[in-house]
Design a protein around this motif. Structure first.
Motif, short mmCIF file in Angstrom:
data_model
loop_
_atom_site.label_atom_id
_atom_site.label_comp_id
_atom_site.label_asym_id
_atom_site.label_seq_id
_atom_site.Cartn_x
_atom_site.Cartn_y
_atom_site.Cartn_z
N ASP A 150 13.11 2.43 -8.03
CA ASP A 150 11.84 1.73 -8.14
C ASP A 150 11.95 0.55 -9.11
OD1 ASP A 150 9.26 0.91 -8.11
OD2 ASP A 150 8.40 2.74 -8.95
N LEU A 151 11.93 -0.66 -8.56
CA LEU A 151 11.97 -1.85 -9.41
C LEU A 151 10.71 -1.96 -10.27
CD1 LEU A 151 13.36 -4.40 -6.80
CD2 LEU A 151 14.57 -3.49 -8.79
N TYR A 152 9.68 -1.21 -9.88
CA TYR A 152 8.40 -1.29 -10.59
C TYR A 152 8.26 -0.27 -11.71
CZ TYR A 152 6.38 -5.00 -7.84
OH TYR A 152 6.12 -6.22 -7.30
N LEU A 154 15.18 0.30 -1.87
CA LEU A 154 14.20 -0.28 -2.81
C LEU A 154 12.81 -0.31 -2.21
CD1 LEU A 154 16.30 -3.43 -3.80
CD2 LEU A 154 16.09 -1.31 -5.12
N LEU A 155 12.71 -0.09 -0.90
CA LEU A 155 11.45 -0.31 -0.18
C LEU A 155 10.64 0.97 -0.05
CD1 LEU A 155 12.96 -2.59 2.61
CD2 LEU A 155 11.55 -3.32 0.67
N GLY A 156 9.41 0.80 0.41
CA GLY A 156 8.56 1.94 0.71
C GLY A 156 7.73 2.38 -0.49
N PRO A 157 6.77 3.25 -0.22
CA PRO A 157 5.83 3.66 -1.26
C PRO A 157 6.49 4.49 -2.36
CG PRO A 157 5.39 4.83 0.81
CD PRO A 157 6.45 3.83 1.10
N PRO A 173 10.10 4.54 -3.40
CA PRO A 173 11.49 4.13 -3.19
C PRO A 173 12.45 4.99 -4.01
CG PRO A 173 10.38 2.61 -4.66
CD PRO A 173 9.34 3.55 -4.15
N PRO A 221 9.46 -7.93 -11.17
CA PRO A 221 10.23 -7.77 -9.93
C PRO A 221 9.60 -8.56 -8.79
CG PRO A 221 8.99 -5.77 -10.45
CD PRO A 221 8.79 -6.70 -11.59
N PRO A 222 10.34 -8.74 -7.68
CA PRO A 222 9.74 -9.42 -6.52
C PRO A 222 8.44 -8.71 -6.11
CG PRO A 222 12.08 -9.04 -6.17
CD PRO A 222 11.72 -8.32 -7.43
N ALA A 223 7.53 -9.48 -5.52
CA ALA A 223 6.28 -8.88 -5.04
C ALA A 223 6.61 -7.82 -4.00
CB ALA A 223 5.40 -9.95 -4.43
N GLY A 243 18.60 -7.18 -4.44
CA GLY A 243 17.23 -6.77 -4.75
C GLY A 243 16.25 -7.92 -4.90
N TYR A 280 5.25 -5.65 -0.85
CA TYR A 280 4.26 -5.47 0.23
C TYR A 280 4.46 -4.11 0.83
CZ TYR A 280 3.45 -10.49 -0.06
OH TYR A 280 3.15 -11.74 -0.50
N PHE A 281 3.36 -3.38 0.96
CA PHE A 281 3.43 -2.05 1.55
C PHE A 281 3.06 -2.12 3.02
CE2 PHE A 281 3.99 0.65 -2.21
CZ PHE A 281 3.85 -0.31 -3.19
N SER A 282 3.33 -1.04 3.73
CA SER A 282 2.92 -0.98 5.13
C SER A 282 1.42 -1.09 5.20
CB SER A 282 3.37 0.34 5.76
OG SER A 282 4.73 0.29 6.04
N ASP A 285 5.35 -6.81 6.02
CA ASP A 285 5.06 -5.40 6.03
C ASP A 285 6.25 -4.65 5.43
OD1 ASP A 285 3.06 -3.46 7.90
OD2 ASP A 285 5.01 -2.62 7.35
N ASP A 286 5.97 -3.89 4.36
CA ASP A 286 7.02 -3.08 3.73
C ASP A 286 8.23 -3.93 3.31
OD1 ASP A 286 8.25 -0.89 2.74
OD2 ASP A 286 8.77 0.01 4.66
N CYS A 287 7.95 -4.91 2.48
CA CYS A 287 9.00 -5.86 2.06
C CYS A 287 8.94 -6.10 0.55
CB CYS A 287 8.79 -7.23 2.72
SG CYS A 287 9.19 -7.27 4.47
N LEU A 288 10.07 -6.57 0.01
CA LEU A 288 10.09 -7.19 -1.31
C LEU A 288 10.23 -8.69 -1.08
CD1 LEU A 288 12.45 -4.78 -3.23
CD2 LEU A 288 10.07 -5.27 -3.84
N VAL A 289 9.37 -9.48 -1.69
CA VAL A 289 9.39 -10.92 -1.47
C VAL A 289 9.47 -11.64 -2.82
CG1 VAL A 289 8.24 -12.87 -0.36
CG2 VAL A 289 7.94 -10.57 0.57
#
Lengths: 368, 381, 381, 368
Positions: free
Chosen positions: C267-269, C259-262, C264, D276-278, C34, D280-282, C294-298
């Protein structure tokens, strides 16, 4: 155990009305006590033993000795990623008026601490009345009663004009309070459980009276707010001046009394040090005394409290006294009815005595 | 991680069976000593006082209380980012698990730990002796000699030499011979079981030793003789101070007594190199109106209503009225009830000696009396 | 120590061999997940968020990095006086040492730890799944039912039920049957491997199990069937949220994508129950002038000059110019050099994909590509 | 590694001459920087990376945000049994005079810190010039040269009237100094190695000039004291006002520049958080920007620094700006050439712009 109901808030800026050299170098909250403690240890330990993990600590202007002692709260389990110990700048001149412990101005400037919490209650504590209380029992009683504020009191066993008395009516409701306390009164312990929402309301509604103590400010509204009382049945001791400091300390020589304050199930926690066990040499004579780690005792000690790292040389006599950290009592010296603050050196063959009614007090490092 | 000058590997896996009842549920390094300390405190404090901030503690026997005591290492200021105290128990790999077979094997199995820290030198210690040593001085000896391995030694009386592992060295201190308990010793320099290896040499040696079917994987028995035979640069580092093993009941008792008196063999009051410990918070001790304390160490939380002479009283001990404690060691929480009399005894943690019981003897030809942890000694037992 | 309401025993000893190259030198619970977390973070955070302050972590396989990561437990606010995180590796006693033979055996060997804390209830967890759970709710279920043992279960699609350990319960939730991978399931409630035992019952049961020569000392295989047969009060606690095991490469990859997407799956958030970790301090990441994300966790410390789509980028990853990363997981320190193109891949810690290399396929019928930790993938490999 | 030669001393009460809303709620030392740091992180990290375990931290009057950030120094390895981080009350009005960083009065009241140490050297540091320096190399050079004081400087690459320049003579000896700094001058980094004995002597001998900066006070005695210089060749950045804050921050967008400050072998340490990690959305468009953990980015971000926990909604635009913690940029909003302090909410479809030469600065939580 992590307390899920309450955060803590300690006001450490109470100032004694009477001058004392013991308070020249520090506020009352950090006065050394019983060899290894400071008064601030007691509210911190009461909160820690209830599992409370977020504590605001209102500082006086001369905060350095408090900060040196409490650090980030590690010794009280308060070095946390979430929550922890939050030192807060308080009124630098202290809460000097009679009976004032919770200056509204200090509470108002700590608002963000209360806002950020998700716990329903806040425990307010002072630092100059000490006790060892199961705070969770108070919180549970508060929760059960459904009131806005619960004030903790003890049955007064002596007169004390610096303490505050609660006037208690039906069902434990607090009808009012007054300055001063006589035998049999309900002596307020400067310990309160208050609903966090209510505290935030008070912060907003009473801000024009911010120069008052919290309880002075809300006194007209006691009925509406619904203030209840909780009786503490254990040992409580107030420290208001040199005399109360000396007498109460001496009462704690008796293990039966001391065990009411220092119990293993709710330990009084303090800053850890690496002093070795006290060392008694051949010829030492010690009776009815408390001696701390790091002491080297070759002489005679009676009815006294000896703090960490004190040396009593051979032929020296300490009687009915409180000797603070790192003092040296040289050969043949005689100390009686005295309080020696830290780092005093009593020269060989000198006498340093007060009387039982007029204790001699020597300030920090005054004798070298 | 960054390259370290020197890390320590502390062998703390032994059962300490010669300490009998004191180690039945606790590893030897975690046994109470000196009033408020545990045996491992002395070695850990030596590390901290020598500026060594990375210590791997190799555990194996009943380690839970030792682990709990070590915690994060913060009690010894050994909780460094990228260092500190690391507990290294035996572990399993893809090939299954392996217990530590010998002192060298324990280190071999943790070579990954050493490699991670990438030190120049590795100090090998054990956690069962009482001494103060600045390991920097030994490291200095090691570096000055450009040694592969340096062994700390101390001179012992010639008549005792045949009880020790004896190292013979030339005038430059280079080791020429190592003999375990020689009948006719030609040197009185006994190994203290403290080694500094140049890390590269240690890794190579241990990797070879691991493949040697005949090896018992012991530093004294295998690694040193092999290195000597291979002509490696082995040197002694002479230590002149106090050192005593506390691995038997007799030595535990004797060493405890060495802490007492005006000029003790081992001085807990030497503040230049303080002994640190993971202490509990207890109030100062209390001496009652009729209490007598003479030539003793007394820890926090004690309550002394009777008499203590030439004894070590650990945290939270109680000596009842008219009770007498002489030439003894009370471990934390030991209770000597009213009128009891103990002499030359070791009373375990939270053990109780009931009223009026007499235990131990002044006769030094007899064994030291030992009461195990949590044991209650009543009359007639 | 004082009596505790509930303590947790976290089984973290497994090798996690189905994670292949990701666990060759590291225990599964310590594998990165994650972006900035390690797999064990999720279970430890659940403990902290549920107010459980005493967690025994049972380790066995290559535990050093796991131990180092756990440290004092302070990262999860689990460094309590008289509690906190305790590492419980296998250990030796007077009778020699014993490896943990099964999940139940691991707990049996640490009954002393449980007895020391003297809890009313013991929560048994494993550290290899992604889920958020308030264990207090499960404890509430346990207490309300006056249960001996409560098993957390989740409904699974009926067609998948035969892949799980299935519990059949009556209307009150009392368990009537437990079948491991039933051919014809009569329930779709799958065991999540999360148990709450009343402590007295656990101790008695494990002590009996230890003496049973025929037992394989496993909770699912031995303890539950035996307790059912004995007529004990076993109940289910139904969990309705997201739960997924990350024990295989396929599930690790799939769960990372969850974990991704609007909206998820996990949700880590969700800040009400934050996931805590023992993080390193690295600066915020940098997206270059031509970077596309695009559509990533960084995570912190990354430097992205190329393109990342629908991927999880862990701490300190680098994506070079014109490189493309899609549907992938980069573990901490992974470097994708200029012009490389990876797709549906897991790139291990500090692994390097050299310039221009193409790796992985959009074809979901093919296996996820895996590059092990520290591996360098050049062209033509 | 534990430094056996030096303790540290940081003065965190420097005050900018120019007013800024960024300094309404905090001193310069705790201004948020580069998304997750505060300026105080830099001196603390320089000391931590040199293994220094005892650090005095001189506090301004408004110390709360510093204390909240540094706590007991755990994140810098300073939560120690021996040594550790010692907050010290400083002049509450700060060291406001031009160039004053080491107010002698503050040093004098910290005397016991220096007395208790057993290390030969003290490293003095300010908080408003940041750099990443191998302090052990400076200490070694100082020790080797045998001088009393070593002052660290950098070759100035721009004019700066708030910085101080060193006049350097033969063998690196400092002959004097003056306020202000031009291209090519030897810009003093407010970083000094001083013999502890000498510092104690200065405390005793110059106490009548305690209203001065340490260096002003000893200026006449530079020759006798033997003051040497040490050239730092890395990146240094001074923060004196809003303009320098914005420009220097923006320069750090470039990874080549940033890597001179943020290196793995000497990390800049800061308070740990659990963001958490930042995410980024589509549809997110981000270029030449630094984005912190806990951010949710749906809109467009260019040439900007985005701190922890910021939300940029879809259709929102952030250009050439510094957005501090917990701000929300709503749909369709446009923010350009701006600094938004913490907790601002930019309403949907609004524009908030300065110009490249006149950056718009919005105070903490000013927009809600």
């Amino acid at each position: 155990m992590i307390n899920r109901k309450a955060i803590g808030y300690i006001t450490a800026n109470y100032t004694s009305r009477e001058h004392s050299v013991l308070l020249d170098s520090r506020p009352l909250a950090s006065i050394p006590f019983m060899g290894r403690y400071r008064l601030i240890d007691f509210p911190l330990s009461n909160l820690a033993n209830a599992g409370i993990k977020t504590v605001g600590l209102v500082m006086p202007g001369n905060w350095r000795s408090i900060m040196d002692h409490v650090g980030h709260g590690k010794d009280w389990g308060l070095d946390r990623k979430k929550g922890g110990l939050f030192p807060l700048p308080g009124n630098p001149y202290g809460a000097t008026k009679q009976g004032m412990r919770f200056l509204l101005r200090d509470i108002i400037s700590s608002k963000s601490l209360f806002e950020r919490s998700d716990k329903p209650y806040v425990v307010l504590m002072g630092t100059n009345i000490i006790f060892n209380l199961d705070l969770n029992a108070v919180i549970d009683a508060h929760e059960k009663s459904g009131v806005g504020i619960t004030m903790v009191y003890v049955h007064a066993e002596r007169n004390q004009e610096d303490a505050m008395s609660l006037e208690i009516g039906d069902a434990g409701r607090v009808k009012g309070f007054h300055q001063g306390c006589h035998y049999g009164d309900n002596k307020f312990l400067d310990c309160v459980v208050i609903n966090r929402d209510l505290l935030l309301q008070i912060i907003d509604q009473y801000s024009s009276a911010d120069y008052l103590d919290l309880f002075e400010a809300i006194r007209p509204d006691f009925e509406r707010i619904d203030v209840c009382s909780y009786e503490y049945k254990g040992l409580a001791m107030g420290f208001f001046n040199e005399e109360t400091y000396f007498r109460r300390s001496m009462e704690l020589l008796d293990p039966t009394t001391a065990n009411k304050l220092f119990m293993r199930e709710r330990p009084i926690l303090t800053k850890a040090h690496d002093a070795p066990p006290a060392k008694y040499f051949s010829g030492a004579v010690v009776c009815n005394s408390r001696v701390s780690a790091g002491c080297e005792i070759k002489g005679t000690v009676r009815n006294s409290i000896i703090a960490r790292g004190v040396t009593v040389e051979a032929g020296a006599n300490v009687v009915n006294s409180i000797i603070m950290q790192s003092c040296v009592i040289k050969t043949g010296a005689h100390v009686e009815n005295a309080i020696l603050d830290k780092s005093n050196v009593v020269a060989a063959n000198t006498e340093l005595s007060g009387t039982p009614d007029d204790i001699l007090v020597v300030g920090k490092a005054a004798l070298k | 991680m960054s390259k370290k000058e020197c890390i320590a590997m502390l062998l703390a896996g032994g059962q300490g069976s010669r300490l009998g009842a004191l180690t039945s549920k606790i590893a030897k390094p975690a046994v109470s000593f000196g009033g408020k300390y545990r045996i491992i405190d002395f070695t850990l404090s030596n590390c901290a006082n020598s500026g060594i901030d990375t210590v791997g503690v190799l555990t194996q026997y009943r380690p839970y209380r030792l682990h709990a005591y070590l915690g994060s290492g913060s009690a010894w200021d050994l909780d460094e980012r990228g260092g500190g105290v690391s507990i290294l128990p035996p572990y399993a790999t893809q090939d299954g698990g392996a217990w530590y077979a010998g002192t060298a094997d324990a280190v071999t199995q943790n070579l990954d730990y050493i490699k991670t820290h990438d030190p120049k030198y590795v100090l090998i210690l054990s956690g069962d002796a009482l001494y103060r040593m600045d390991y920097r001085e030994m490291l200095h000896t090691h570096i000055s000699n450009d040694a592969d391995l340096t062994v700390a030694v101390m001179p012992v009386p010639w008549e005792d030499a045949s009880r020790f592992g004896i190292l013979t060295a030339d005038d430059e201190g280079r080791i020429t011979k190592f003999t375990e308990k020689p009948e006719k010793p030609d040197s009185n320099l006994a190994s203290m079981g403290i080694y500094i290896f140049t890390a590269d040499f240690l890794i190579k040696t241990l990797e070879e030793d691991a493949l040697d079917q005949r090896s018992s994987h012991d530093f004294g028995g295998d690694i040193i003789p092999k290195a000597l035979a291979d002509g490696k640069r082995l040197f002694v580092h002479k230590f002149e101070g106090f050192w005593k093993d506390v691995g038997t009941i007799a030595s535990y008792h004797e060493t405890s007594m060495d802490l007492l008196g005006p000029n003790p063999y081992f001085d807990l009051y030497d503040y230049k190199t303080p002994i640190m410990s993971n202490d509990t918070t207890r109030p100062p001790h209390y001496i009652g109106p009729d209490g007598k304390v003479d030539d003793c160490l007394v820890s926090n939380g004690c309550e002394i209503l009777g008499t203590a002479r030439h004894s070590v009283l650990s945290t939270d001990c109680v000596i009842g009225e008219r009770a007498i404690v002489e030439d003894s060691v009370l471990l934390p929480g030991a209770v000597i009830k009213a009128g009891a009399h103990i002499c030359r005894a070791i009373i375990g943690e939270n053990a109780v000696v009931e009223e009026g019981v007499k235990l131990g003897s002044v006769d030094t030809t007899k064994d030291t009396a030992v009461v195990g942890n949590d044991v209650v000694i009543g009359k007639g037992e």
